[in-house]
Design a protein around this motif. Structure first.
Motif, PDB file in Angstrom:
ATOM      1  N   ASP A 121      51.330  42.863  51.856  1.00  0.00           N
ATOM      2  CA  ASP A 121      50.403  43.713  51.124  1.00  0.00           C
ATOM      3  C   ASP A 121      49.485  42.825  50.299  1.00  0.00           C
ATOM      4  O   ASP A 121      49.886  42.302  49.271  1.00  0.00           O
ATOM      5  CB  ASP A 121      51.192  44.666  50.219  1.00  0.00           C
ATOM      6  CG  ASP A 121      50.298  45.557  49.378  1.00  0.00           C
ATOM      7  OD1 ASP A 121      49.108  45.711  49.727  1.00  0.00           O
ATOM      8  OD2 ASP A 121      50.791  46.089  48.380  1.00  0.00           O
ATOM      9  N   HIS A 122      48.253  42.634  50.777  1.00  0.00           N
ATOM     10  CA  HIS A 122      47.306  41.777  50.063  1.00  0.00           C
ATOM     11  C   HIS A 122      46.483  42.569  49.061  1.00  0.00           C
ATOM     12  O   HIS A 122      45.908  41.996  48.153  1.00  0.00           O
ATOM     13  CB  HIS A 122      46.385  41.047  51.041  1.00  0.00           C
ATOM     14  CG  HIS A 122      47.111  40.092  51.937  1.00  0.00           C
ATOM     15  ND1 HIS A 122      47.712  38.954  51.472  1.00  0.00           N
ATOM     16  CD2 HIS A 122      47.364  40.133  53.250  1.00  0.00           C
ATOM     17  CE1 HIS A 122      48.292  38.312  52.476  1.00  0.00           C
ATOM     18  NE2 HIS A 122      48.101  39.014  53.554  1.00  0.00           N
ATOM     19  N   GLY A 123      46.417  43.895  49.242  1.00  0.00           N
ATOM     20  CA  GLY A 123      45.690  44.743  48.301  1.00  0.00           C
ATOM     21  C   GLY A 123      44.305  44.210  47.994  1.00  0.00           C
ATOM     22  O   GLY A 123      43.602  43.699  48.849  1.00  0.00           O
ATOM     23  N   ASN A 124      43.922  44.297  46.750  1.00  0.00           N
ATOM     24  CA  ASN A 124      42.611  43.835  46.297  1.00  0.00           C
ATOM     25  C   ASN A 124      42.742  42.499  45.584  1.00  0.00           C
ATOM     26  O   ASN A 124      42.241  42.319  44.481  1.00  0.00           O
ATOM     27  CB  ASN A 124      41.981  44.872  45.361  1.00  0.00           C
ATOM     28  CG  ASN A 124      41.657  46.156  46.084  1.00  0.00           C
ATOM     29  OD1 ASN A 124      41.319  46.129  47.262  1.00  0.00           O
ATOM     30  ND2 ASN A 124      41.779  47.273  45.395  1.00  0.00           N
ATOM     31  N   SER A 126      41.990  38.537  45.259  1.00  0.00           N
ATOM     32  CA  SER A 126      40.959  37.581  45.675  1.00  0.00           C
ATOM     33  C   SER A 126      41.591  36.404  46.416  1.00  0.00           C
ATOM     34  O   SER A 126      42.770  36.085  46.202  1.00  0.00           O
ATOM     35  CB  SER A 126      40.203  37.061  44.454  1.00  0.00           C
ATOM     36  OG  SER A 126      41.047  36.212  43.693  1.00  0.00           O
ATOM     37  N   PRO A 127      40.822  35.734  47.262  1.00  0.00           N
ATOM     38  CA  PRO A 127      41.342  34.558  47.959  1.00  0.00           C
ATOM     39  C   PRO A 127      41.820  33.463  46.991  1.00  0.00           C
ATOM     40  O   PRO A 127      42.792  32.761  47.277  1.00  0.00           O
ATOM     41  CB  PRO A 127      40.147  34.068  48.787  1.00  0.00           C
ATOM     42  CG  PRO A 127      39.268  35.263  48.944  1.00  0.00           C
ATOM     43  CD  PRO A 127      39.479  36.089  47.708  1.00  0.00           C
ATOM     44  N   GLU A 128      41.182  33.360  45.829  1.00  0.00           N
ATOM     45  CA  GLU A 128      41.587  32.358  44.843  1.00  0.00           C
ATOM     46  C   GLU A 128      42.984  32.647  44.298  1.00  0.00           C
ATOM     47  O   GLU A 128      43.801  31.748  44.123  1.00  0.00           O
ATOM     48  CB  GLU A 128      40.581  32.280  43.687  1.00  0.00           C
ATOM     49  CG  GLU A 128      39.191  31.808  44.070  1.00  0.00           C
ATOM     50  CD  GLU A 128      38.330  32.924  44.695  1.00  0.00           C
ATOM     51  OE1 GLU A 128      38.625  34.128  44.510  1.00  0.00           O
ATOM     52  OE2 GLU A 128      37.359  32.569  45.390  1.00  0.00           O
ATOM     53  N   VAL A 129      43.246  33.916  44.007  1.00  0.00           N
ATOM     54  CA  VAL A 129      44.562  34.305  43.480  1.00  0.00           C
ATOM     55  C   VAL A 129      45.625  34.107  44.554  1.00  0.00           C
ATOM     56  O   VAL A 129      46.722  33.611  44.278  1.00  0.00           O
ATOM     57  CB  VAL A 129      44.539  35.760  42.959  1.00  0.00           C
ATOM     58  CG1 VAL A 129      45.947  36.256  42.647  1.00  0.00           C
ATOM     59  CG2 VAL A 129      43.653  35.864  41.730  1.00  0.00           C
ATOM     60  N   LEU A 130      45.296  34.467  45.807  1.00  0.00           N
ATOM     61  CA  LEU A 130      46.241  34.245  46.902  1.00  0.00           C
ATOM     62  C   LEU A 130      46.549  32.757  47.060  1.00  0.00           C
ATOM     63  O   LEU A 130      47.717  32.370  47.255  1.00  0.00           O
ATOM     64  CB  LEU A 130      45.700  34.809  48.220  1.00  0.00           C
ATOM     65  CG  LEU A 130      45.796  36.314  48.391  1.00  0.00           C
ATOM     66  CD1 LEU A 130      45.112  36.753  49.682  1.00  0.00           C
ATOM     67  CD2 LEU A 130      47.232  36.778  48.373  1.00  0.00           C
ATOM     68  N   ALA A 131      45.539  31.915  46.962  1.00  0.00           N
ATOM     69  CA  ALA A 131      45.746  30.462  47.078  1.00  0.00           C
ATOM     70  C   ALA A 131      46.610  29.937  45.938  1.00  0.00           C
ATOM     71  O   ALA A 131      47.505  29.099  46.153  1.00  0.00           O
ATOM     72  CB  ALA A 131      44.397  29.738  47.117  1.00  0.00           C
ATOM     73  N   ALA A 132      46.375  30.426  44.729  1.00  0.00           N
ATOM     74  CA  ALA A 132      47.192  30.001  43.588  1.00  0.00           C
ATOM     75  C   ALA A 132      48.640  30.443  43.777  1.00  0.00           C
ATOM     76  O   ALA A 132      49.580  29.687  43.490  1.00  0.00           O
ATOM     77  CB  ALA A 132      46.620  30.569  42.292  1.00  0.00           C
ATOM     78  N   GLY A 133      48.841  31.656  44.289  1.00  0.00           N
ATOM     79  CA  GLY A 133      50.188  32.144  44.564  1.00  0.00           C
ATOM     80  C   GLY A 133      50.881  31.312  45.624  1.00  0.00           C
ATOM     81  O   GLY A 133      52.065  30.980  45.492  1.00  0.00           O
ATOM     82  N   GLU A 134      50.152  30.946  46.666  1.00  0.00           N
ATOM     83  CA  GLU A 134      50.745  30.116  47.719  1.00  0.00           C
ATOM     84  C   GLU A 134      51.143  28.746  47.171  1.00  0.00           C
ATOM     85  O   GLU A 134      52.201  28.213  47.526  1.00  0.00           O
ATOM     86  CB  GLU A 134      49.782  29.953  48.898  1.00  0.00           C
ATOM     87  CG  GLU A 134      50.420  29.195  50.037  1.00  0.00           C
ATOM     88  CD  GLU A 134      49.585  29.160  51.300  1.00  0.00           C
ATOM     89  OE1 GLU A 134      50.013  28.468  52.237  1.00  0.00           O
ATOM     90  OE2 GLU A 134      48.513  29.796  51.349  1.00  0.00           O
TER      91      GLU A 134
END
Length: 184
Positions: A121-124, A126-134
């Motif tokens: 579930d990627h929801g809304n 941002s790619p930056e937040v996803l990268a930081a989470g990864e």
């Protein structure tokens, strides 16, 4: 040992959950044509009414995936609910009088289940937040002394034996809530 009582609304829920199992006793196992439920399938109906037929969890934060979690982890959670270490009245009432050996059987039953994981579930986000989470998941944040999630929860985030739960398949808000609980 102290005596526990069951409230009337919880008692009605328990009777419903147990009664629904009786009416479904002749039903087939989902996804397996012609297969009848095992005795344990019937015994865990109260669990699966909230956590899904195969323990896969429901589409909300209150009934997470329990399938495939390490048996020791599940056992620890069940005893915590039973003994008051974790508080959620329906779980406490369901487990109040169950002995450890039976809780171990329930834990092993769900540990052995491996239904498919849901799509991420990627929801809304941002790619930056996803990268930081990864980065946090794979490498942690050494500057803040935060270890990588995979260091404990496994390279695939499915948990590690004997007692570290998997995070894969859980809702982000559920994980955030658990992290807040651990922090406090």
């Amino acid at each position: 040992m102290h005596r526990r009582t069951i409230g009337s609304s919880v008692l009605l829920f328990l009777l419903y959950a147990l009664g629904s199992g009786a009416s479904l006793a002749a039903a087939e196992v989902p996804g397996v044509p012609g297969a009848m439920p095992s005795a344990m399938d019937e015994r865990v109906r109260a669990c699966t009414s909230c956590h899904g037929v195969q323990g896969q969890g429901l589409n909300n934060d209150y009934f997470p995936r329990i399938a495939g979690k390490p048996a020791d982890y599940l056992f620890n959670q069940l005893t915590a609910f039973r003994d008051g270490g974790r508080t959620y009245p329906p779980m406490g009432y369901l487990l109040a009088f169950l002995p450890d050996d039976y809780l171990r059987k329930i834990s092993q039953y769900f540990a052995d289940l491996q239904p498919p994981y849901p799509e991420a579930d990627h929801g809304n986000v941002s790619p930056e937040v996803l990268a930081a989470g990864e980065r946090l998941v794979r490498h942690g944040d050494p500057a803040r002394k935060i270890p990588a999630c995979i260091a404990c929860h496994g390279a695939r985030m499915t948990g590690t034996q004997p007692g570290i739960p998997g995070l894969l398949g859980l809702h982000a808000s559920y994980i955030a809530g658990q992290m807040g609980t651990w922090r406090s």
